[in-house]
Design an enzyme around this catalytic site. Structure first.
Site, short mmCIF file in Angstrom:
data_model
loop_
_atom_site.label_atom_id
_atom_site.label_comp_id
_atom_site.label_asym_id
_atom_site.label_seq_id
_atom_site.Cartn_x
_atom_site.Cartn_y
_atom_site.Cartn_z
N LYS A 67 0.83 -1.21 0.00
CA LYS A 67 0.00 0.00 0.00
C LYS A 67 0.86 1.26 0.00
O LYS A 67 0.52 2.26 -0.64
CB LYS A 67 -0.94 -0.01 1.21
CG LYS A 67 -2.05 -1.03 1.12
CD LYS A 67 -2.97 -0.95 2.33
CE LYS A 67 -4.14 -1.91 2.22
NZ LYS A 67 -5.05 -1.83 3.38
N ALA A 88 -0.55 2.57 7.27
CA ALA A 88 -0.70 1.58 8.34
C ALA A 88 -1.71 0.53 7.88
O ALA A 88 -2.62 0.83 7.12
CB ALA A 88 -1.16 2.24 9.63
N ASP A 89 -1.53 -0.68 8.36
CA ASP A 89 -2.48 -1.74 8.06
C ASP A 89 -2.64 -2.61 9.30
O ASP A 89 -1.65 -2.93 9.96
CB ASP A 89 -2.02 -2.59 6.87
CG ASP A 89 -3.17 -3.40 6.29
OD1 ASP A 89 -4.06 -2.78 5.65
OD2 ASP A 89 -3.22 -4.62 6.50
N THR A 90 -3.87 -2.97 9.61
CA THR A 90 -4.18 -3.71 10.83
C THR A 90 -4.88 -5.01 10.50
O THR A 90 -5.73 -5.06 9.61
CB THR A 90 -5.08 -2.86 11.75
OG1 THR A 90 -4.41 -1.65 12.09
CG2 THR A 90 -5.42 -3.61 13.04
#
EC number: 3.6.1.9
Length: 210
Positions: A67, A88-90
């Protein structure tokens, strides 16, 4: 490799996220940002596809970096001023399985039923591409969240609020799901989607002024 000691500072960062929670957390840090959302012709969901047998930590880091690279390409194509890009990725993981965003109400209810009475991990990866286009070493925040036992009716009422949709693991800890959270061990901001300790360190290393 660029000499970071001589690099200029930047008054803002590009935030490649549509999450209001991440915007609120950057506000908490006092970081100025400009949104860098995907264009209509980008398939952002395709970047989140799992690879066979992929470990959750590898998955969230890979997706986050992908991303970030897509966001950097978007920035270059736009002709906007250079500045660092933050992504950010969760994801939520239980028993080694990745629990992403629910597809529908039934999927959300099934996820929450799996989490009830159990401890799961929330992984949030952070990636920053500096203003020169260099990817900095990504960060990973891992937190343990204990859900209290809950009846199916209680979980169904929560699903009916609409809050689980668009959320990894089908819940938002800062919202009504707080009634199910017995305890956490780790980063509350990381569970929300942007671990502030790691974010501050990466942004300062990228010479973002705040």
């Amino acid at each position: 490799m660029p000499d970071r000691t001589a690099a200029p500072s930047y008054p803002f960062v590009y935030l490649a996220s549509q999450s209001p929670r991440r915007r609120e957390l950057l506000d908490q840090l006092g970081v100025r940002y400009a949104l860098l959302a995907p264009t209509p012709d980008e398939d952002a969901e395709a970047l989140e596809a799992e690879l066979p047998g992929e470990a959750p930590d590898h998955y969230v880091l890979r997706v986050c970096v992908a991303k970030a690279e897509a966001a950097r390409a978007r920035l270059v194509a736009s002709g906007k001023p250079a500045a660092p890009v933050l992504v950010a990725d969760t994801t939520v993981t239980l028993d080694g399985a990745i629990l992403g965003k629910p597809a529908d109400a039934a999927d959300a209810l099934a996820m929450l039923a799996r989490l009830a009475g159990r401890t799961h991990d929330v992984l949030t990866a952070l990636a920053v591409i500096d203003a020169t286009g260099e990817l900095m070493p990504p960060a990973l925040s891992r937190s343990a969240v204990r859900f209290a036992p809950a009846t199916r009716d209680a979980l169904a009422r929560y699903v009916e609020t609409g809050e689980p949709f668009g959320k990894a693991g089908a819940y938002a800890i800062q919202g009504r799901a707080a009634e199910f959270v017995e305890r956490i061990d780790g980063s509350h901001s990381g569970i929300m989607g942007l671990p502030l300790f790691e974010a501050a360190a990466l942004l300062r290393a990228a010479h973002v002024a705040f």
